[in-house]
Design a protein around this motif. Structure first.
Motif, PDB file in Angstrom:
ATOM      1  N   ASN A 113       3.513  -2.823   6.037  1.00  0.00           N
ATOM      2  CA  ASN A 113       3.134  -2.973   4.636  1.00  0.00           C
ATOM      3  C   ASN A 113       2.904  -1.641   3.915  1.00  0.00           C
ATOM      4  OD1 ASN A 113       2.771  -5.136   2.663  1.00  0.00           O
ATOM      5  ND2 ASN A 113       0.693  -4.358   2.445  1.00  0.00           N
ATOM      6  N   LEU A 114       3.060  -0.522   4.614  1.00  0.00           N
ATOM      7  CA  LEU A 114       2.868   0.773   3.964  1.00  0.00           C
ATOM      8  C   LEU A 114       4.186   1.300   3.408  1.00  0.00           C
ATOM      9  CD1 LEU A 114       0.506   2.793   6.343  1.00  0.00           C
ATOM     10  CD2 LEU A 114      -0.093   1.255   4.476  1.00  0.00           C
ATOM     11  N   ILE A 115       4.111   1.938   2.254  1.00  0.00           N
ATOM     12  CA  ILE A 115       5.221   2.687   1.674  1.00  0.00           C
ATOM     13  C   ILE A 115       4.798   4.153   1.705  1.00  0.00           C
ATOM     14  CG2 ILE A 115       6.637   3.080  -0.373  1.00  0.00           C
ATOM     15  CD1 ILE A 115       5.912   0.178  -1.209  1.00  0.00           C
ATOM     16  N   VAL A 116       5.551   4.970   2.436  1.00  0.00           N
ATOM     17  CA  VAL A 116       5.151   6.355   2.703  1.00  0.00           C
ATOM     18  C   VAL A 116       6.109   7.325   2.012  1.00  0.00           C
ATOM     19  CG1 VAL A 116       4.675   8.073   4.484  1.00  0.00           C
ATOM     20  CG2 VAL A 116       4.241   5.646   4.944  1.00  0.00           C
ATOM     21  N   THR A 164       0.840  -1.202   0.000  1.00  0.00           N
ATOM     22  CA  THR A 164       0.000   0.000   0.000  1.00  0.00           C
ATOM     23  C   THR A 164       0.874   1.251   0.000  1.00  0.00           C
ATOM     24  OG1 THR A 164      -1.835  -1.081   1.164  1.00  0.00           O
ATOM     25  CG2 THR A 164      -1.753   1.320   1.242  1.00  0.00           C
ATOM     26  N   TRP A 165       0.606   2.126  -0.942  1.00  0.00           N
ATOM     27  CA  TRP A 165       1.268   3.435  -1.026  1.00  0.00           C
ATOM     28  C   TRP A 165       0.434   4.426  -0.228  1.00  0.00           C
ATOM     29  CZ3 TRP A 165       5.690   5.424  -3.327  1.00  0.00           C
ATOM     30  CH2 TRP A 165       5.730   6.801  -3.546  1.00  0.00           C
ATOM     31  N   TRP A 166       1.007   4.952   0.863  1.00  0.00           N
ATOM     32  CA  TRP A 166       0.286   5.871   1.760  1.00  0.00           C
ATOM     33  C   TRP A 166       0.695   7.296   1.395  1.00  0.00           C
ATOM     34  CZ3 TRP A 166      -3.788   5.002   4.630  1.00  0.00           C
ATOM     35  CH2 TRP A 166      -4.155   5.892   5.650  1.00  0.00           C
ATOM     36  N   GLY A 167       0.007   7.856   0.396  1.00  0.00           N
ATOM     37  CA  GLY A 167       0.426   9.120  -0.194  1.00  0.00           C
ATOM     38  C   GLY A 167      -0.275  10.335   0.376  1.00  0.00           C
ATOM     39  N   LEU A 168       0.040  11.457  -0.224  1.00  0.00           N
ATOM     40  CA  LEU A 168      -0.427  12.750   0.264  1.00  0.00           C
ATOM     41  C   LEU A 168      -1.069  13.510  -0.887  1.00  0.00           C
ATOM     42  CD1 LEU A 168      -0.427  14.615   2.763  1.00  0.00           C
ATOM     43  CD2 LEU A 168       1.807  15.444   2.030  1.00  0.00           C
ATOM     44  N   THR A 169      -2.332  13.868  -0.718  1.00  0.00           N
ATOM     45  CA  THR A 169      -3.085  14.527  -1.785  1.00  0.00           C
ATOM     46  C   THR A 169      -2.455  15.850  -2.210  1.00  0.00           C
ATOM     47  OG1 THR A 169      -5.106  13.528  -0.926  1.00  0.00           O
ATOM     48  CG2 THR A 169      -5.364  15.374  -2.430  1.00  0.00           C
ATOM     49  N   ILE A 222      -2.830   2.346  -4.132  1.00  0.00           N
ATOM     50  CA  ILE A 222      -2.503   3.743  -3.853  1.00  0.00           C
ATOM     51  C   ILE A 222      -3.622   4.405  -3.057  1.00  0.00           C
ATOM     52  CG2 ILE A 222      -2.100   6.005  -4.887  1.00  0.00           C
ATOM     53  CD1 ILE A 222      -0.660   4.624  -7.168  1.00  0.00           C
ATOM     54  N   GLU A 223      -3.262   4.926  -1.896  1.00  0.00           N
ATOM     55  CA  GLU A 223      -4.195   5.682  -1.060  1.00  0.00           C
ATOM     56  C   GLU A 223      -3.578   7.048  -0.781  1.00  0.00           C
ATOM     57  OE1 GLU A 223      -5.891   3.837   2.356  1.00  0.00           O
ATOM     58  OE2 GLU A 223      -5.779   1.803   1.506  1.00  0.00           O
ATOM     59  N   ASN A 224      -4.141   8.106  -1.350  1.00  0.00           N
ATOM     60  CA  ASN A 224      -3.675   9.467  -1.105  1.00  0.00           C
ATOM     61  C   ASN A 224      -4.588  10.144  -0.087  1.00  0.00           C
ATOM     62  OD1 ASN A 224      -1.464   9.450  -2.942  1.00  0.00           O
ATOM     63  ND2 ASN A 224      -2.914   9.608  -4.637  1.00  0.00           N
ATOM     64  N   LYS A 225      -3.992  10.720   0.950  1.00  0.00           N
ATOM     65  CA  LYS A 225      -4.753  11.232   2.089  1.00  0.00           C
ATOM     66  C   LYS A 225      -4.481  12.722   2.322  1.00  0.00           C
ATOM     67  CE  LYS A 225      -6.201   7.047   3.051  1.00  0.00           C
ATOM     68  NZ  LYS A 225      -7.625   6.672   2.919  1.00  0.00           N
ATOM     69  N   ASP A 226      -5.364  13.351   3.105  1.00  0.00           N
ATOM     70  CA  ASP A 226      -5.093  14.697   3.580  1.00  0.00           C
ATOM     71  C   ASP A 226      -3.949  14.620   4.587  1.00  0.00           C
ATOM     72  OD1 ASP A 226      -6.266  14.902   6.569  1.00  0.00           O
ATOM     73  OD2 ASP A 226      -7.549  13.602   5.349  1.00  0.00           O
ATOM     74  N   VAL A 227      -3.323  15.750   4.854  1.00  0.00           N
ATOM     75  CA  VAL A 227      -2.103  15.737   5.650  1.00  0.00           C
ATOM     76  C   VAL A 227      -2.310  15.171   7.055  1.00  0.00           C
ATOM     77  CG1 VAL A 227      -2.350  18.129   6.426  1.00  0.00           C
ATOM     78  CG2 VAL A 227      -0.100  17.071   6.371  1.00  0.00           C
ATOM     79  N   ALA A 228      -3.417  15.506   7.707  1.00  0.00           N
ATOM     80  CA  ALA A 228      -3.640  15.034   9.074  1.00  0.00           C
ATOM     81  C   ALA A 228      -3.766  13.514   9.122  1.00  0.00           C
ATOM     82  CB  ALA A 228      -4.889  15.692   9.656  1.00  0.00           C
ATOM     83  N   THR A 229      -4.511  12.955   8.181  1.00  0.00           N
ATOM     84  CA  THR A 229      -4.679  11.500   8.131  1.00  0.00           C
ATOM     85  C   THR A 229      -3.373  10.824   7.763  1.00  0.00           C
ATOM     86  OG1 THR A 229      -6.972  11.816   7.438  1.00  0.00           O
ATOM     87  CG2 THR A 229      -6.018   9.633   7.088  1.00  0.00           C
TER      88      THR A 229
END
Length: 515
Positions: free
Chosen positions: A412-415, A361-366, A391-398
């Protein structure tokens, strides 16, 4: 988070120096009334004002405007006097004496003395204080105010770079902490007029400042809707300054020298976009899996597609650019070249238990388009060897809550993230020291090698010691470093005096606006 350009953000690469309007002078008072307003934008807001516990790199724009340390950066990455006029170190680099200015005051008119230095360092070192500067100064044993203008430091272990280590330790009035996010007492050329968290900060001149007086009557720092909207506002004249210009926008500005905007870039840049994972949790607790992913990174495509070619790839997966004076391999042990090789990646993944069909899982930033592009490129590469990337793109707080501060489990996350630092190798590699890197990697041999390097006074011998540090980093792949990026800001041509540190930190303390 290390020092970040990201929304917390982030080479000694080629010195781009497209335009740097420095106007740097010694810290002596000058005449002339402050005039004009400077409207500054970024694709993120400033959530709080305390420089000690800074959370995101964009907060660092406030450092030279509101705060002073004993020492400060020069535009070329050197160390210069600030509140201290001079310093001396003992032969063993374990005792340091700093002589302070006698004319420096806080914005409330109180003198800044060695007692304030002692109180500030105690605040930074307090176990209850969360500060990214802690591992730069945790060798401090005692701090003594010898007299109002002399501070004496005793160190537990030698640090030949101690005056550089403390640059970002900003002297604060520790009995004013409750007001820091309202109307803090400051030391710099400006003070806070108003503050709306994550929205705007308005600054006005500090008449009690000891150095070069503020040239602007007001600085308004605002959060833009996104990087595209911010770039459009700059072109239209609604903004005067934009921090962290997206790479393709920067390339467009550079191609239009007759336009209303100019670039401000570092003389010597040192910012590494990187990806991190929890190295204490499966599957990334297996070094073969980390090495496999390093081979699966298409660095040239990421540089071209995400950063418009503004930077240099990192074939050996290190925080130092290949152009850094300290870059190199330990004697007799060449660094592994992790250039794009899906066959090697597939083999090492299999040896680490990652079979075709597995999903990372790619833990990205919107808010950061470069991060999103990197994720898509990695996804395409992994698909060629049968491995999936969600791919999961999130708001900064999340996004940040999942992995920060260091010590959290995020299997399992790639940040995607970024590390910005000076040219000096010590303050790139210190990211890996205990409790700093969210990757949770900190082996004993690395810590010992780092300690030896930073205690070495001779620059040539110190560079050889940094080669040993790089060998360990290269072997273990604690994070993935695709490249070193050229991070630039942009200003209207009416703006002068702005400059940028190697890691992308914007300086506006000398800025003026004739528009």
């Amino acid at each position: 988070m290390s020092k970040r350009w990201f929304v917390p953000a982030v080479l000694v690469t080629v010195a781009l120096s497209l335009v740097v309007s420095l106007g740097v002078s010694s810290a002596q008072p000058t005449g002339g009334a402050a005039a004009g307003t400077l409207n500054v934008g970024a694709a993120q807001g400033i959530p709080q004002l305390n420089p000690v516990i800074r959370t995101f790199a964009w907060e660092e724009v406030l450092f030279p405007l509101l705060w002073d340390g004993l020492t400060k950066w020069t535009p070329t990455g050197g160390t210069a006097p600030d509140l201290a006029t001079s310093w001396t170190g003992s032969k063993d680099s374990k005792t340091w004496t700093f002589k302070l200015r006698s004319d420096a005051k806080f914005s409330n008119g109180d003198p800044i003395t060695a007692t304030d230095v002692v109180n500030t360092f105690h605040y930074y070192l307090d176990p209850k204080t969360v500060s990214q500067e802690k591992n730069r100064i945790n060798m401090v044993s005692t701090i003594t105010a010898v007299n109002p203008t002399t501070a004496l430091f005793k160190l537990k272990t030698a640090n030949a770079l101690f005056p550089t280590a403390i640059i970002n330790v900003k002297i604060v009035k520790t009995d004013d902490l409750a007001n820091f996010s309202k109307n803090p007492i400051t030391t710099g050329p400006y003070k806070v007029q108003s503050f709306v968290p994550d929205s705007t900060v308005t600054l006005i001149p500090n008449p009690d400042y000891f150095g070069t007086k503020a040239k602007l009557s007001k600085i308004v720092i605002s959060k833009a809707a996104d990087s595209t909207a911010a770039a459009a506002a700059l072109t239209a004249g609604d903004l005067d300054v934009l921090w962290g210009l997206p790479s393709f926008s920067a390339k467009k500005v550079a191609s239009d020298p007759a336009g209303p905007v100019k670039l401000v870039s570092p003389i010597a840049a040192s910012q590494s976009p990187f990806w991190e994972a929890d190295t204490t949790s499966p599957p990334f607790n297996n070094v073969k899996v980390r090495q496999a992913l390093a081979y699966a990174i298409d660095r040239p495509t990421i540089l071209k597609s995400a950063y418009a070619g503004l930077g240099i790839v990192s074939p050996t997966n290190t925080l130092l650019s290949v152009n850094n004076p300290a870059y190199g391999a330990p004697a007799g042990h060449p660094l592994t070249n992790y250039s794009y090789n899906l066959a090697k990646a597939k083999k090492l993944f299999a040896e680490g238990g990652i079979k075709p069909g597995y999903t990372f899982t790619w833990w990205g930033l919107t808010a950061i388009p470069e991060f999103q592009t990197q994720g898509l490129i990695l996804q395409a590469s992994l698909a060629k060897i049968g491995i999936k990337l969600k791919i999961e793109n999130k708001d900064v707080a999340t996004w940040v809550a999942k992995f920060y501060p260091g010590g959290k489990k995020f299997p399992n996350l790639i940040v995607p993230n970024a590390n910005s630092g000076p040219v000096e190798a010590a303050y790139n590699f210190n990211f890996y020291l205990p409790k700093r890197c969210e990757c949770n990697w900190s082996p004993q041999d690395f810590n010992a090698a780092y300690s030896k390097a930073i205690q070495t006074a001779d620059p040539k011998l110190r560079n050889k010691a940094w080669h040993v540090v790089q060998g360990i980093e290269n072997r273990d792949v604690p994070i993935w470093v695709p490249l070193q990026a050229q991070i630039v800001s942009a200003v209207r041509k009416s703006v002068s005096g702005a400059w940028v540190e190697g890691g992308g930190q914007l300086h506006l303390e000398l800025a003026a606006n004739s528009g």
